[in-house]
Design a protein around this motif. Structure first.
Motif, PDB file in Angstrom:
ATOM      1  N   LEU A 121       0.669  -1.683  -0.528  1.00  0.00           N
ATOM      2  CA  LEU A 121       0.137   0.123   0.022  1.00  0.00           C
ATOM      3  C   LEU A 121       1.297   0.910  -0.169  1.00  0.00           C
ATOM      4  O   LEU A 121       0.437   2.102  -0.701  1.00  0.00           O
ATOM      5  N   ASN A 122       2.144   1.273   0.343  1.00  0.00           N
ATOM      6  CA  ASN A 122       3.259   2.358   0.755  1.00  0.00           C
ATOM      7  C   ASN A 122       3.389   2.597  -0.653  1.00  0.00           C
ATOM      8  O   ASN A 122       3.561   3.669  -1.251  1.00  0.00           O
ATOM      9  N   SER A 123       4.181   1.531  -0.939  1.00  0.00           N
ATOM     10  CA  SER A 123       4.341   1.254  -2.641  1.00  0.00           C
ATOM     11  C   SER A 123       3.180   2.125  -3.755  1.00  0.00           C
ATOM     12  O   SER A 123       3.863   3.121  -4.111  1.00  0.00           O
ATOM     13  N   VAL A 124       2.344   1.691  -3.555  1.00  0.00           N
ATOM     14  CA  VAL A 124       1.043   2.118  -4.614  1.00  0.00           C
ATOM     15  C   VAL A 124       0.611   3.554  -5.022  1.00  0.00           C
ATOM     16  O   VAL A 124       0.865   4.225  -5.307  1.00  0.00           O
ATOM     17  N   ALA A 125       1.168   4.454  -3.238  1.00  0.00           N
ATOM     18  CA  ALA A 125       0.648   5.341  -2.454  1.00  0.00           C
ATOM     19  C   ALA A 125       1.266   6.688  -2.796  1.00  0.00           C
ATOM     20  O   ALA A 125       1.228   7.884  -3.208  1.00  0.00           O
ATOM     21  N   GLN A 126       2.411   5.927  -2.541  1.00  0.00           N
ATOM     22  CA  GLN A 126       3.452   7.472  -2.483  1.00  0.00           C
ATOM     23  C   GLN A 126       4.031   8.464  -3.760  1.00  0.00           C
ATOM     24  O   GLN A 126       4.486   9.496  -3.830  1.00  0.00           O
ATOM     25  N   PRO A 167       6.109  18.703   1.678  1.00  0.00           N
ATOM     26  CA  PRO A 167       4.998  19.159   2.373  1.00  0.00           C
ATOM     27  C   PRO A 167       4.371  17.417   1.809  1.00  0.00           C
ATOM     28  O   PRO A 167       3.213  16.938   3.276  1.00  0.00           O
ATOM     29  N   GLY A 168       4.315  17.384   0.588  1.00  0.00           N
ATOM     30  CA  GLY A 168       3.803  16.288   0.164  1.00  0.00           C
ATOM     31  C   GLY A 168       4.021  14.379   1.379  1.00  0.00           C
ATOM     32  O   GLY A 168       2.984  13.870   1.548  1.00  0.00           O
ATOM     33  N   LEU A 169       5.453  14.788   1.384  1.00  0.00           N
ATOM     34  CA  LEU A 169       5.637  13.206   1.680  1.00  0.00           C
ATOM     35  C   LEU A 169       5.709  13.546   3.770  1.00  0.00           C
ATOM     36  O   LEU A 169       5.324  12.284   3.801  1.00  0.00           O
ATOM     37  N   VAL A 170       5.017  15.192   4.094  1.00  0.00           N
ATOM     38  CA  VAL A 170       4.766  14.889   5.373  1.00  0.00           C
ATOM     39  C   VAL A 170       3.308  14.174   5.294  1.00  0.00           C
ATOM     40  O   VAL A 170       3.071  13.409   6.498  1.00  0.00           O
ATOM     41  N   VAL A 171       2.885  14.701   4.663  1.00  0.00           N
ATOM     42  CA  VAL A 171       1.405  13.868   4.598  1.00  0.00           C
ATOM     43  C   VAL A 171       1.655  13.080   3.998  1.00  0.00           C
ATOM     44  O   VAL A 171       0.305  11.519   4.737  1.00  0.00           O
ATOM     45  N   PHE A 172       2.183  12.080   3.087  1.00  0.00           N
ATOM     46  CA  PHE A 172       2.085  10.747   3.282  1.00  0.00           C
ATOM     47  C   PHE A 172       2.298  10.078   3.726  1.00  0.00           C
ATOM     48  O   PHE A 172       1.894   8.907   4.828  1.00  0.00           O
ATOM     49  N   PHE A 173       3.109  10.773   5.718  1.00  0.00           N
ATOM     50  CA  PHE A 173       3.930   9.931   6.942  1.00  0.00           C
ATOM     51  C   PHE A 173       2.054   9.861   7.842  1.00  0.00           C
ATOM     52  O   PHE A 173       1.893   9.333   7.746  1.00  0.00           O
ATOM     53  N   PHE A 174       2.313  11.036   6.927  1.00  0.00           N
ATOM     54  CA  PHE A 174       0.795  10.809   8.490  1.00  0.00           C
ATOM     55  C   PHE A 174      -0.745   9.899   7.823  1.00  0.00           C
ATOM     56  O   PHE A 174      -1.448   9.668   8.598  1.00  0.00           O
ATOM     57  N   VAL A 175      -0.250  10.385   6.557  1.00  0.00           N
ATOM     58  CA  VAL A 175      -2.176   9.781   5.963  1.00  0.00           C
ATOM     59  C   VAL A 175      -1.905   8.214   5.721  1.00  0.00           C
ATOM     60  O   VAL A 175      -2.756   7.617   5.393  1.00  0.00           O
ATOM     61  N   ILE A 176      -0.936   8.535   5.271  1.00  0.00           N
ATOM     62  CA  ILE A 176      -0.680   6.803   4.287  1.00  0.00           C
ATOM     63  C   ILE A 176       0.199   6.008   5.549  1.00  0.00           C
ATOM     64  O   ILE A 176      -0.369   4.679   6.326  1.00  0.00           O
ATOM     65  N   VAL A 177       1.350   6.249   5.810  1.00  0.00           N
ATOM     66  CA  VAL A 177       2.431   5.188   6.095  1.00  0.00           C
ATOM     67  C   VAL A 177       2.091   4.767   7.978  1.00  0.00           C
ATOM     68  O   VAL A 177       2.286   3.996   7.683  1.00  0.00           O
TER      69      VAL A 177
END
Length: 336
Positions: free
Chosen positions: A123-128, A137-147
Motif C-alpha cells: 500500500l505504501n508503494s502504491v500510494a507514494q 510537504p507531500g512527504l509529510v502528508v504521506f507519513f501522517f495519512v498513509i505510512v
C-alpha cells in the motif's frame, strides 16, 4: 446510558421464554448450523487474510532472489539490526506483572506481524507516487495519512488475528506485550527488505566486517527498529484496554492508533531534517547526529510508555493487595 436489553426482555418475568422473540440461544438444528457457518466464515476470513499476506511476502522476497534472502551473512545482518528492537520488546514483556504470556502466542504474533507487514509495503508503494510531486510537504502528508496509519494498523492486525481472541490474553497490559512483539516482527521484515535492497552479494562475508555492507545499513536499521516496538506497544495497550471495555471498544482502539500513528509519522518527518541540521550545527558526522536524534526522540516516547506500564503495575499491586492483604507484593524490575 441506554438499556442494553430489549423492552420486552427488560419487562418480562424471569420464567417467560423469550427465545427467538427478544433473546436467542442455540437450541435447534438450524441454530447449530448458523453457529457452525458463523465459525467457518470468521475463521475463513482470517485464513484468507493470512493467505493473501503470505502471497505478498513471497512476492517481495522473490523479487530479491532466494540466494540473497537465505544467505547466512544476510541473516546475520538482519539479526544484528534487530537486537535493539528485541531488547526493547523483551523489556515490555518482563514489565507484565500479571501472568506470563505463553510462548505460542508470542511466536504466532511475531510471525503474523511479518506477514501483515506485506500489506503496508504494498500500500505504501502504491500510494507514494501520488505524494512525491509535492516535495517535502507531500512527504509529510504521506507519513501522517498513509505510512503511519497503515503500518500501525497492520501491526495491530497481527495481534487481533490470533492473540487477542485467546483466553490467555487476560489483562490490559497483555496488549502492550503483544503489540511490542508485533512491532519486533515488523522491524525484522522491514530490516530484511532494506538490507536486501542495499547490499551486494560480493560485500557479504560472515564476521564483524559484514556490518559495513550497504554503507552500514544494519546499523541504520538498528536505530529505526525500536521505534516500531514503541509505537505498536502504545497501540497494543489500547487494544487490550478495548478488550475489557467492549462498550467503548471502537473509540479506544482508534485512540491507540492515533497515538501510535502520530509518534510514528512525527519521527519519519523529523528524522531527516533534524539530523541534517544537527550535523551542520555541531560538525558531527551524519550517523552520529542520527544516533543522537533517535536516542532523544525514541527515548522520550519510550519513557512515556514506561510510565504507562508502571501506572498499570502500581494499580495492579494496589488492587491485588486490597483483595488479599496477605499476599506478598512481587518484586519487579520497577521496584525502587
Amino acid at each position: 446510558m441506554p438499556s442494553r436489553s430489549d423492552p420486552v426482555e427488560s419487562r418480562a418475568d424471569d420464567d417467560r421464554d423469550l427465545y427467538d422473540i427478544a433473546t436467542w440461544e442455540e437450541r435447534t438444528s438450524l441454530d447449530g448450523l448458523s453457529v457452525a457457518l458463523h465459525w467457518l466464515i470468521t475463521r475463513s476470513a482470517k485464513a484468507l487474510v493470512v493467505f493473501v499476506a503470505l502471497l505478498g511476502l513471497l512476492a517481495i522476497l522473490g523479487s530479491f532472489g532466494l540466494g540473497l534472502v537465505f544467505d547466512p551473512a544476510v541473516a546475520m545482518l538482519v539479526g544484528l539490526s534487530a537486537v535493539p528492537a528485541l531488547g526493547l520488546a523483551a523489556y515490555v514483556y518482563v514489565s507484565d506483572v500479571t501472568t506470563a504470556e505463553p510462548l505460542s502466542l508470542l511466536v504466532a504474533t511475531f510471525l503474523l506481524s511479518i506477514l501483515t507487514a506485506t500489506f503496508a509495503a504494498i500500500l505504501n508503494s502504491v500510494a507514494q507516487p501520488y505524494f512525491d510531486p509535492f516535495g517535502f510537504p507531500g512527504l509529510v502528508v504521506f507519513f501522517f495519512v498513509i505510512v503511519g496509519p497503515i503500518e500501525e494498523s497492520v501491526k495491530l492486525l497481527a495481534v487481533r488475528l490470533y492473540a487477542y481472541t485467546d483466553d490467555r490474553f487476560d489483562a490490559v497490559i497483555d496488549g502492550a506485550v503483544y503489540g511490542a512483539i508485533a512491532g519486533l516482527g515488523f522491524a525484522v521484515i522491514e530490516n530484511l527488505v532494506y538490507i536486501a535492497q542495499n547490499v551486494e552479494m560480493s560485500e557479504l562475508t560472515l564476521g564483524i566486517a559484514v556490518l559495513g555492507a550497504g554503507d552500514g545499513i544494519a546499523a541504520l536499521r538498528a536505530l529505526a527498529g525500536p521505534g516500531h516496538v514503541v509505537y505498536s506497544a502504545f497501540a497494543g495497550y489500547y487494544l487490550g484496554l478495548a478488550k475489557f471495555n467492549p462498550e467503548n471498544r471502537g473509540p479506544i482502539i482508534v485512540k491507540g492508533l492515533v497515538i501510535a500513528t502520530t509518534i510514528h509519522a512525527l519521527y519519519n518527518t523529523l528524522v531527516g531534517p533534524v539530523t541534517a541540521v544537527l550535523s551542520l550545527a555541531t560538525g558531527l558526522p551524519q550517523l552520529v547526529a542520527l544516533f543522537l536524534f533517535v536516542i532523544l526522540f525514541q527515548g522520550a516516547f519510550g519513557y512515556v510508555l514506561v510510565r504507562k506500564l508502571r501506572r498499570y503495575r502500581d494499580a495492579y499491586v494496589e488492587t491485588r493487595d486490597a483483595v488479599d492483604p496477605a499476599v506478598e507484593p512481587e518484586m519487579t524490575e520497577f521496584e525502587d
